[in-house]
Every structure is written in structure tokens, then in C-alpha cells.
Design a protein around this motif. Structure first.
Motif, short mmCIF file in Angstrom:
data_model
loop_
_atom_site.label_atom_id
_atom_site.label_comp_id
_atom_site.label_asym_id
_atom_site.label_seq_id
_atom_site.Cartn_x
_atom_site.Cartn_y
_atom_site.Cartn_z
N LYS A 49 0.84 -1.20 0.00
CA LYS A 49 0.00 0.00 0.00
C LYS A 49 0.88 1.26 0.00
CE LYS A 49 -3.61 2.32 2.63
NZ LYS A 49 -4.43 2.29 3.84
N GLU A 50 1.89 1.26 0.86
CA GLU A 50 2.80 2.42 0.92
C GLU A 50 3.43 2.68 -0.43
OE1 GLU A 50 5.73 1.54 3.92
OE2 GLU A 50 4.17 1.29 5.46
N GLN A 51 3.96 1.62 -1.06
CA GLN A 51 4.65 1.79 -2.34
C GLN A 51 3.71 2.26 -3.42
OE1 GLN A 51 7.73 -1.84 -1.91
NE2 GLN A 51 7.59 -0.99 -3.95
N ALA A 52 2.49 1.72 -3.43
CA ALA A 52 1.53 2.11 -4.46
C ALA A 52 1.12 3.57 -4.30
CB ALA A 52 0.31 1.21 -4.38
N LEU A 53 0.94 4.01 -3.05
CA LEU A 53 0.55 5.40 -2.81
C LEU A 53 1.68 6.36 -3.17
CD1 LEU A 53 -1.41 5.00 0.55
CD2 LEU A 53 -2.37 5.44 -1.71
N GLU A 54 2.91 5.94 -2.86
CA GLU A 54 4.06 6.76 -3.25
C GLU A 54 4.14 6.90 -4.76
OE1 GLU A 54 7.48 4.81 -1.61
OE2 GLU A 54 6.80 5.15 0.46
#
Length: 509
Positions: free
Chosen positions: A455-460
């Protein structure tokens, strides 16, 4: 009515206002409303199922009900209301459902002394009765199924068929003397769910087991059929078959005497399939002209359209009616559209939007040649067919179209499943619009880590869109039953520990 799509459908006013690739949510809404499947309602998250979609649901119910009766399952109906005491008896179970429970708190103008819940599912409604009915080993197995509606209230972004506040489903609830008997039934039912998707709806699914994180709240283990929507790159749970173990037996004091006179607790299953099936079918098969229906569930399989000119109008209509009678006699669901207030072109577009598998056009020239023009909705191909062999040809055509639709969807799904061996490749593979098959240590802590990190990587990376924030996170879809070889010592793709199994991951509805 008209609008943006007017030009696309040759001035008929029937065109969709959005494309599947450009604005999926608007496209989906257009497809299901203009095909006359759904109408909207004044309570958010609730929808009217019109005859065109309800007819598909009837095909599903007819198939499944006949098959479970062969397994000894009986029909029943339990009330839709559940007391707070009963609902809260199984702690893990209610924790899984509590945000979605709708409560009745008033009767007329008076507050109710004790609020009652509308069923989100019926374990806690049915099992107090099981405790009364199951007293001896002779009472087992007890196999019940009900077709009903359920209400699950709390959610964002309602989507017709996919995520709605009220939906139709069947829920099976069974009790068995042994774990083996219960486990066998879990897989029998799961295979019927596979057949609904693959044999009726032409949608390929992956059969597997849910991880501990994703299993049914309060259950022993959960099996599932998982589908994939290529247009949104999302996995979607198709239907689930749960082994509940003896948890609910303990909570509701369900006991029986075995052959030796000893007290035993039964092993229980529950399994359910909903109107979500229809939404999955639409999302996978429909195109920018509208709905595309697999023949086995199409309410109408063949639409016959007489192309009328004044002097030959009656002859064309009579020939169309005659063809229709012969097709019906051959077991094909056919009808004639002989409405005089619409042009042939308007009718072509109308029935294309409704997804009817085959259109037959019959004009004066066709009549003179004793043939009809056949147009397949699935791929738009056309063919002239002699009227003399039409009945046999249409029966065969239905099977060929059904097979072709399934194979096309399966090929697309297989092309969007990637084997990923290490974490660095995981989110990039998801970002190509794929599901990921990974070696995994199958530990809850690492499953939650993968979810959070993805989730973190996708939002970044700006992956977030109009779906909810959690949609950017990857989650386990299932541990597929069809496991590739896993060599000893293969590391888990995220923890580096020895992998225990292959797991299918994806962004999900």
C-alpha cells in the motif's frame, strides 16, 4: 435517451457514454442500466433487479438448487431478524460483521426495548434451532439451504451486484458427525461454485483456501473461488465454502449422542454464493457496445429481427415467427422483435446492448434465398445460414460461443498472472495489472507486512484512484489447490524464511 453516446450508435441514442478503458465506473453503470439489468433506488447501495438480470439469477439458482438436492441438501427459510444476544454469542464472528450490521431500533414512534438486527448472515439465527433438532447420531448429517436476502450496511463506494447493502444469495448450513464428512462437502460445494462461474458464466476461477488472515470470522478454514477483472486489474472473491469446525457448536451447545451413547459435538459447514456472480460476469465479458451474455444464462439466446418493407412486411414477420417456433422447439430461447415503431438499426443496437448472443436478420432478399443473416454478439462476425438447418445450427452455435467466451477470458487471466520470487519484483508486477503467484512462509505477521508495504509503495507511486485507499494494498486471494512444485529450501518472497506454499496475491475488490 440520447446524450454523449448518440454518434457512437449511429444516431439511435443508445451508445454508452464512457469506454471500459477510459472510465470503468461510468462504463459499468451505463452497461447495466442500458441493458435493462438494473435500476437505481432512492436508498444508497440498494438497487432494483429488473427481469433481464433476475432471469440470469434464476438460471444460476435453478442449476445450483438441483445440484445440491442431489447431495441431500434440503430447502428451508429462517427469519431475517436476529436478537442481539444470539448475534453476539460467537465473539470472533460478530467482530467480523459488527460494522455492517443494520439494527431495528424503533417500532412506529416508540423506541424498542431491545434492538434487533437484520441478518448479515444466518449462522446465529439457525444454530439455536440446530441445538434443538440435533440430539442423536441419527439426526446427522443435517443439510439445509435457504435462498434469501441479507443486509450489510457499512461500506464505501457501493457498486451494483459487486458491493451492495442488500443482496440476494443462497446460504447452506450443514452439520456432520465427522470432520471428514464435513470436509468432503466443503469441496463438493466449492466445485459447484466453480461450475457456476466457469460452465454457466464463462468466467475462469482459481479454487483455493484462504489464509488465516482472510478466512471467515469464527470459522475453522475457508475455501474460495477467485476471479480476476482484467479491466481494473483487481481480483474478486467469487464464492466461499467454509468449514466452521466446532466453534459454533460450543457457543450454541449443539450436542448429540453417538452410537456408543457418548456426547459429541458436530462439525459444521456454511457456504454462500450471491448476485455478485452477475457483476463479475458483466465486468469480464461486456464491451464498449454493452452487455455480452454467455448463452447458458442469457434470458434470450437468439433475437430475430424482420427487416420490413411495406410490400413484404407480412411475409417477413410470418417467416420470423415460424423460425422462432422451430428454435424454441429445438430448445433455443428465441424471440422476435417485430415492433413497428422502431427501425431495424435501432433494434440491432438495442439487442446488442442487452448482450443477446445471436441476432438473426430476415429481409425480403434473405427470404427469397431461404436464408437468414446471423450476427454473433461475442465477436461481431456475420454469416448467412440456410433456414432449413437453422435449428441445428443455433443449438450448436450456443455451445461454440459459450466455449469461445470462456477460452478468451481464461487466456486473458493467464496472461495477467505472474510468478514473483522476491519482494522487489512484487509491486512492479502488480502495477502491470497482474496477480502475483509467490512462494510464501504463510505467517500472519508477514502477510500483514506485505499488505502494508504494498500500500505504501503504491501510494508513493500515485497508484491510488477513485476506489478506496485500501485498494492499493495487495492481499492474499487464496492458496491455490493447484500448487506448482515448491523445491525444498525455496525462500519466501518477503520474509526470506523457508516457503511453505505458493500463494496468489492481488489488488482486490
Amino acid at each position: 435517451g440520447g446524450g454523449k453516446g448518440e454518434e457512437e450508435a449511429g444516431g439511435t441514442g443508445l451508445g454508452l457514454s464512457a469506454t471500459k478503458e477510459g472510465d470503468f465506473a461510468q462504463w459499468y453503470s451505463d452497461v447495466i442500466t442500458r441493458s435493462e439489468m438494473i435500476d437505481y433506488y432512492d436508498i444508497s447501495g440498494c438497487y432494483i433487479l429488473r427481469p433481464w438480470s433476475f432471469g440470469i439469477w434464476e438460471k444460476i439458482t435453478e442449476f445450483f438448487d438441483a445440484e445440491i438436492k442431489k447431495l441431500g441438501v434440503q430447502g428451508c427459510y429462517f427469519p431475517m431478524f436476529v436478537s442481539q444476544r444470539a448475534l453476539e454469542a460467537e465473539k470472533d464472528h460478530i467482530e467480523g460483521f459488527s460494522p455492517e450490521v443494520a439494527w431495528v431500533t424503533k417500532s412506529g414512534q416508540s423506541e424498542m426495548e431491545v434492538p434487533i438486527a437484520v441478518r448479515p448472515t444466518s449462522e446465529t439465527i439457525m444454530y439455536p434451532a440446530f441445538a434443538k433438532w440435533i440430539r442423536s447420531h441419527r439426526d446427522l448429517p443435517l443439510r439445509l439451504n435457504q435462498w434469501c436476502n441479507v443486509v450489510r450496511w457499512e461500506f464505501k463506494n457501493p457498486t451494483p451486484f459487486i458491493r451492495t447493502r442488500e443482496f440476494l444469495w443462497q446460504e447452506g448450513h450443514t452439520a456432520h458427525a465427522s470432520l471428514e464428512s464435513a470436509a468432503e462437502e466443503v469441496l463438493d460445494i466449492l466445485d459447484l461454485y466453480r461450475r457456476i462461474y466457469e460452465d454457466l458464466l464463462a468466467v475462469p476461477v482459481v479454487k483455493g483456501k484462504k489464509t488465516e488472515v482472510e478466512k471467515f470470522a469464527g470459522g475453522y478454514y475457508t475455501t474460495t473461488v477467485e476471479a480476476f477483472i482484467p479491466a481494473t486489474s483487481r481480483g474478486i472473491q467469487g464464492a466461499t465454502s467454509h468449514n466452521l469446525g466446532q466453534n459454533f457448536g460450543k457457543m450454541f451447545k449443539i450436542e448429540y449422542e453417538d452410537e456408543k451413547g457418548n456426547k459429541q459435538m458436530p462439525w459444521q459447514n456454511s457456504w454462500g454464493c450471491t448476485t455478485r456472480t452477475i457483476g463479475v460476469m458483466v465486468m469480464i465479458h461486456a464491451d464498449n457496445m454493452g452487455l455480452v451474455l454467455p448463452p447458458r444464462v442469457a434470458p434470450t439466446q437468439v433475437i430475430i429481427i424482420p427487416v420490413v418493407f411495406k410490400e413484404t412486411a407480412e411475409a417477413c414477420k410470418e417467416a420470423s415467427e415460424d423460425i422462432c417456433r422451430k428454435l424454441i422447439a429445438a430448445g433455443v430461447r428465441a424471440e422476435v422483435d417485430s415492433r413497428g415503431n422502431y427501425t431495424a438499426g435501432w433494434k440491432y443496437n438495442h439487442w446488442e446492448q442487452k448482450g443477446v448472443p445471436v441476432r438473426l436478420e430476415l429481409g425480403p432478399k434473405d427470404l427469397a434465398k431461404k436464408q437468414v443473416r446471423m450476427v454473433r454478439r461475442f465477436d461481431g462476425t456475420k454469416e448467412d445460414v440456410p433456414i432449413a438447418i437453422l435449428a441445428q445450427k443455433m443449438a450448436l452455435e450456443m455451445e461454440l460461443i459459450q466455449h469461445s467466451m470462456f477460452e478468451r477470458a481464461k487466456k486473458e487471466r493467464e496472461g495477467r498472472t505472474k510468478v514473483v520470487m522476491k519482494w522487489e519484483e512484487f509491486v512492479p508486477a502488480l502495477d502491470t495489472g497482474s496477480m502475483c503467484l509467490t512462494p510464501f512462509c504463510n505467517e500472519e505477521e508477514w502477510e500483514e507486512t506485505a499488505k502494508a508495504r504494498s500500500k505504501e509503495q503504491a501510494l508513493e507511486g500515485g497508484e491510488e484512484d477513485d476506489r478506496t485507499a485500501t485498494s492499493a494494498a495487495a492481499k492474499t486471494l487464496c492458496i491455490p489447490f493447484d500448487q506448482p512444485e515448491l523445491k525444498e529450501g525455496t525462500p519466501c518472497f518477503i520474509s526470506g524464511k523457508p516457503a511453505k506454499c505458493w500463494v496468489l496475491w492481488g489488488r482486490s475488490y
